[in-house]
Design an enzyme around this catalytic site. Structure first.
Site, mmCIF file in Angstrom:
data_model
loop_
_atom_site.group_PDB
_atom_site.id
_atom_site.type_symbol
_atom_site.label_atom_id
_atom_site.label_comp_id
_atom_site.label_asym_id
_atom_site.label_seq_id
_atom_site.Cartn_x
_atom_site.Cartn_y
_atom_site.Cartn_z
ATOM 1 N N ASP A 121 0.835 -1.205 0.000
ATOM 2 C CA ASP A 121 0.000 0.000 0.000
ATOM 3 C C ASP A 121 0.874 1.261 0.000
ATOM 4 O O ASP A 121 1.452 1.625 1.029
ATOM 5 C CB ASP A 121 -0.910 -0.037 1.232
ATOM 6 C CG ASP A 121 -1.829 1.166 1.271
ATOM 7 O OD1 ASP A 121 -1.844 1.954 0.290
ATOM 8 O OD2 ASP A 121 -2.547 1.323 2.286
ATOM 9 N N TYR A 139 -16.165 14.708 -14.814
ATOM 10 C CA TYR A 139 -14.711 14.670 -14.592
ATOM 11 C C TYR A 139 -14.187 15.994 -14.010
ATOM 12 O O TYR A 139 -14.066 16.134 -12.801
ATOM 13 C CB TYR A 139 -13.933 14.257 -15.868
ATOM 14 C CG TYR A 139 -12.587 13.716 -15.456
ATOM 15 C CD1 TYR A 139 -12.341 12.351 -15.353
ATOM 16 C CD2 TYR A 139 -11.568 14.594 -15.059
ATOM 17 C CE1 TYR A 139 -11.135 11.862 -14.886
ATOM 18 C CE2 TYR A 139 -10.361 14.117 -14.591
ATOM 19 C CZ TYR A 139 -10.146 12.756 -14.514
ATOM 20 O OH TYR A 139 -8.957 12.300 -14.027
HETATM 21 P P1 NAD Z 1 -4.223 2.330 -13.570
HETATM 22 O O1 NAD Z 1 -5.396 1.760 -12.861
HETATM 23 O O2 NAD Z 1 -3.774 1.667 -14.832
HETATM 24 O O3 NAD Z 1 -2.937 2.343 -12.582
HETATM 25 C C1 NAD Z 1 -3.019 2.569 -11.218
HETATM 26 C C2 NAD Z 1 -1.726 2.157 -10.521
HETATM 27 O O4 NAD Z 1 -1.851 2.481 -9.128
HETATM 28 C C3 NAD Z 1 -1.409 0.654 -10.580
HETATM 29 O O5 NAD Z 1 -0.012 0.470 -10.696
HETATM 30 C C4 NAD Z 1 -1.857 0.158 -9.208
HETATM 31 O O6 NAD Z 1 -1.195 -1.026 -8.747
HETATM 32 C C5 NAD Z 1 -1.471 1.350 -8.365
HETATM 33 N N1 NAD Z 1 -2.147 1.421 -7.071
HETATM 34 C C6 NAD Z 1 -3.466 1.601 -6.807
HETATM 35 N N2 NAD Z 1 -3.674 1.650 -5.473
HETATM 36 C C7 NAD Z 1 -2.461 1.488 -4.887
HETATM 37 C C8 NAD Z 1 -2.012 1.459 -3.538
HETATM 38 N N3 NAD Z 1 -2.839 1.611 -2.507
HETATM 39 N N4 NAD Z 1 -0.687 1.259 -3.311
HETATM 40 C C9 NAD Z 1 0.191 1.086 -4.334
HETATM 41 N N5 NAD Z 1 -0.191 1.151 -5.636
HETATM 42 C C10 NAD Z 1 -1.489 1.335 -5.887
HETATM 43 O O7 NAD Z 1 -4.557 3.860 -13.784
HETATM 44 P P2 NAD Z 1 -4.097 4.996 -14.832
HETATM 45 O O8 NAD Z 1 -5.240 5.290 -15.711
HETATM 46 O O9 NAD Z 1 -2.771 4.705 -15.402
HETATM 47 O O10 NAD Z 1 -3.990 6.239 -13.819
HETATM 48 C C11 NAD Z 1 -2.787 6.744 -13.309
HETATM 49 C C12 NAD Z 1 -2.909 8.257 -13.186
HETATM 50 O O11 NAD Z 1 -3.064 8.827 -14.476
HETATM 51 C C13 NAD Z 1 -4.113 8.719 -12.344
HETATM 52 O O12 NAD Z 1 -3.760 9.853 -11.596
HETATM 53 C C14 NAD Z 1 -5.112 9.110 -13.427
HETATM 54 O O13 NAD Z 1 -6.062 10.045 -12.969
HETATM 55 C C15 NAD Z 1 -4.172 9.712 -14.445
HETATM 56 N N6 NAD Z 1 -4.733 9.872 -15.811
HETATM 57 C C16 NAD Z 1 -5.365 8.838 -16.444
HETATM 58 C C17 NAD Z 1 -5.913 9.044 -17.710
HETATM 59 C C18 NAD Z 1 -6.636 7.944 -18.446
HETATM 60 O O14 NAD Z 1 -7.340 8.227 -19.400
HETATM 61 N N7 NAD Z 1 -6.459 6.700 -18.057
HETATM 62 C C19 NAD Z 1 -5.767 10.290 -18.355
HETATM 63 C C20 NAD Z 1 -5.075 11.299 -17.705
HETATM 64 C C21 NAD Z 1 -4.571 11.092 -16.422
#
Ligand code: NAD
Length: 396
Positions: free
Chosen positions: A111, A235
């Site tokens: 975590d 959003y």
């Molecule tokens: P994702 O779900 O693919 O990745 C999330 C990551 O967080 C994973 O590695 C997961 O293991 C980790 N994680 C979650 N809870 C955890 C914890 N308690 N301890 C340790 N690790 C933990 O998500 P994503 O879409 O890549 O999002 C990542 C960031 O990018 C976020 O801030 C999101 O808002 C941002 N973002 C996403 C998008 C999109 O369209 N997907 C666009 C712009 C910005």
């Protein structure tokens, strides 16, 4: 076992180890094809490194700049008869590719919001790397246990003020229906800010600073999204947008704290893409399907790896971050061009269940979603017996 996708709503509860390894290998190939990033990062900590934008950040740093990487994530290992989560297999594959390339890679499964994981990671940096010069913050989580109060916060995806009604995609069937989402109640905003806002990014930075493990000139980046007006109620102006505003508040605070190291904190606004996190947001998958259609036709479509490669290569490490008026890096620039948004806006007005197959890139949406879990990749024998119990070398 024979591993097939098991989709439940917007998640897939199985993952394929060889498919995930292929997906990682494909991302590595994209970065390597673009050549070495001159003056890139050398020692990188990625918090949230196992899937989506964080995984692609780790791959870009390692294979684009030969950086040593430490990754932190929360994933489930496999058992003899149960698959691991995709992020587990991704990391196993990443580590073996890094090792083959002679690159340092160490990972922590736990975590990231807890003090214990922060302390473990700091000890590893001290022991193995001395300091890190880049920290990527890419967590997406539905909940957070606060490290000092023990309170469990839950993030919600809701509009603020009034009910939001708009078109929505059933990602299983391709039906375009209408969804109405009730506005926030009680402390929904505060709960969401506590999970997805900047407090934990600041806690990580404070802990790393206090331990003396941040190098002179360090850069730290957290990811955000803004998107078009059609998604704003859910959003940008919704609960998640409030959390992203808080991230921007913390970015300024961190700039101040990092000044002694000539360091810099950034919020990078990234493109809307299919990830495990974005699939859970109402309305957004329909927008993504239309966006993919337009950007693929225009030849400007990027996935997380192209986005993160561009962030490192053309913003963070070439001396030209090109911040917007609020100081944010914008690698959503191609998504947000007026031309693309006009075309997507027209499709949005016209789209319905009958014409969605023509107007949207449903095939692209679904195949991207399945690839996140290692399904649908060329060269993988999905009918073969596969051992789901794969180890991550540095985790066990
Ligand atoms: P994702 O779900 O693919 O990745 C999330 C990551 O967080 C994973 O590695 C997961 O293991 C980790 N994680 C979650 N809870 C955890 C914890 N308690 N301890 C340790 N690790 C933990 O998500 P994503 O879409 O890549 O999002 C990542 C960031 O990018 C976020 O801030 C999101 O808002 C941002 N973002 C996403 C998008 C999109 O369209 N997907 C666009 C712009 C910005």
């Amino acid at each position: 076992m024979i591993i097939a996708p098991k989709i439940r709503g917007f998640i897939c509860t199985t993952a394929h180890p060889e498919g995930c390894a292929k997906h990682v290998a494909q991302q590595i190939a994209v970065v390597k094809n673009r050549g070495l990033i001159a003056n890139g990062p050398k020692k990188v900590l990625v918090i949230g490194s196992s899937t989506g934008y964080g995984l692609s950040s780790r791959i870009s740093a390692a294979f684009g700049a030969n950086a040593a990487t430490i990754g932190v994530f929360f994933e489930r290992p496999g058992e003899a008869d149960r698959t691991a989560t995709a992020g587990w297999y991704n990391t196993a594959a990443f580590e073996s590719e890094a090792k083959a390339a002679g690159l340092y890679a160490r990972s922590f499964n736990g975590d990231a919001y807890s003090d214990a994981v922060k302390m473990e990671v700091i000890a590893a940096i001290k022991a193995d790397l001395g300091q890190v010069d880049c920290v990527i913050y890419s967590l997406a989580s539905p909940r957070r246990t606060h490290p000092t109060s023990g309170e469990v916060f839950k993030s919600v995806l809701k509009p603020v003020g009034e009910v939001f009604t708009n078109k929505n995609l059933n990602t299983g069937t391709g039906a375009v229906t209408e969804v109405s989402i009730e506005p926030v109640q009680g402390d929904d905003i505060a709960q969401t800010v506590a999970v997805m806002g900047g407090e934990d990014w600041e806690m990580w930075t404070d802990a790393l600073l206090a331990a003396g493990v941040l190098a002179d000139g360090v850069q730290t980046v957290a990811y955000s999204y803004i998107g078009p007006e059609v998604t704003w109620p859910i959003y940008k102006n919704g609960t998640i947008g409030r959390a992203k505003e808080d991230l921007e508040r913390v970015q300024k605070v961190l700039d101040g704290k990092l000044a002694v190291l000539h360091g810099k904190a950034w919020v990078s606004v990234n493109k809307a893409l299919v990830t495990q996190a974005s699939s859970a947001i109402p309305v957004v998958p329909l927008y993504i399907s239309l966006l993919y259609k337009v950007m693929k036709e225009e030849g400007t479509h990027e996935d997380t790896i192209e986005q993160m490669d561009r962030l490192f290569r053309d913003r963070l490490y070439n001396g030209q971050p090109q911040p917007d008026e609020a100081g944010r890096i914008r690698v959503d620039d191609w998504e947000m061009t007026a031309h693309v948004q006009t075309l997507v806006g027209q499709l949005w007005a016209d789209v319905n269940t009958e014409n969605f197959a023509q107007l949207g890139d449903f095939e692209g949406y679904q195949s991207s979603f399945l690839r996140l879990f290692g399904f649908g990749l060329d060269g993988v024998d999905y009918a073969a017996e596969t051992n789901p119990d794969v180890k991550i070398p540095s985790v066990g």
